[in-house]
Motif scaffolding. Sequence first.
Motif: not given
Length: 184
Positions: A59-63, A87-97
């Motif tokens: 799992q990752a969250t990138i500012d 401002d609308a989308y502050p983070a990018m996320t990744y979740r492995s499956s």
Amino acid sequence: MTVAIAIPNYLIGTWKVDPAHSEVGFSVRHLMLSKVRGRFTTYDVTIVTTPDPLESLVQATIDLASVDTGNELRDDHLRSADYFETDAYPAMTYRSSGVRRTAEGWIVDGELTLHGVTRRVPLEVEVGGFGPDPFGGYRAGFSATAQLSRREFGIDLDVPLDGGGVAVGDKVTINLEIQAVLEK
């Protein structure tokens, strides 16, 4: 039948990224001539290694506001509504499956959410290794790459060039160098 996968010194547990020894970077074609590289300086990555490596999780969250290309004007433009719209989308996320083994190494399948859009993005992963550190803990190292289309994530600003092509390419290459510390 389950086949055991041997990874030297493999340890099960929960691992947190060491940002001082890791990098989340990217590159993209500029003016159809060369590549511009950048990185994100603020992120959180958790890796859970399980007894069967194929069941491990990431799992990752990138500012996104932490983007750094070495050019302040370009970084501000990347944060704007033309690109990341932080401002609308502050983070990018990744979740492995899922995790799978290939002849060349490992693939971590997962979903990347960027700019309000979620798409499947597989990561090609090289396991650097597992081992003790000089501080009494344990570390793991991973390198990963992926490619994505920025247009598929709704980032579709195209500035046409006089001779054809666009100022910024669609294909973005993601490069990860991750060193993680085993949580106690």
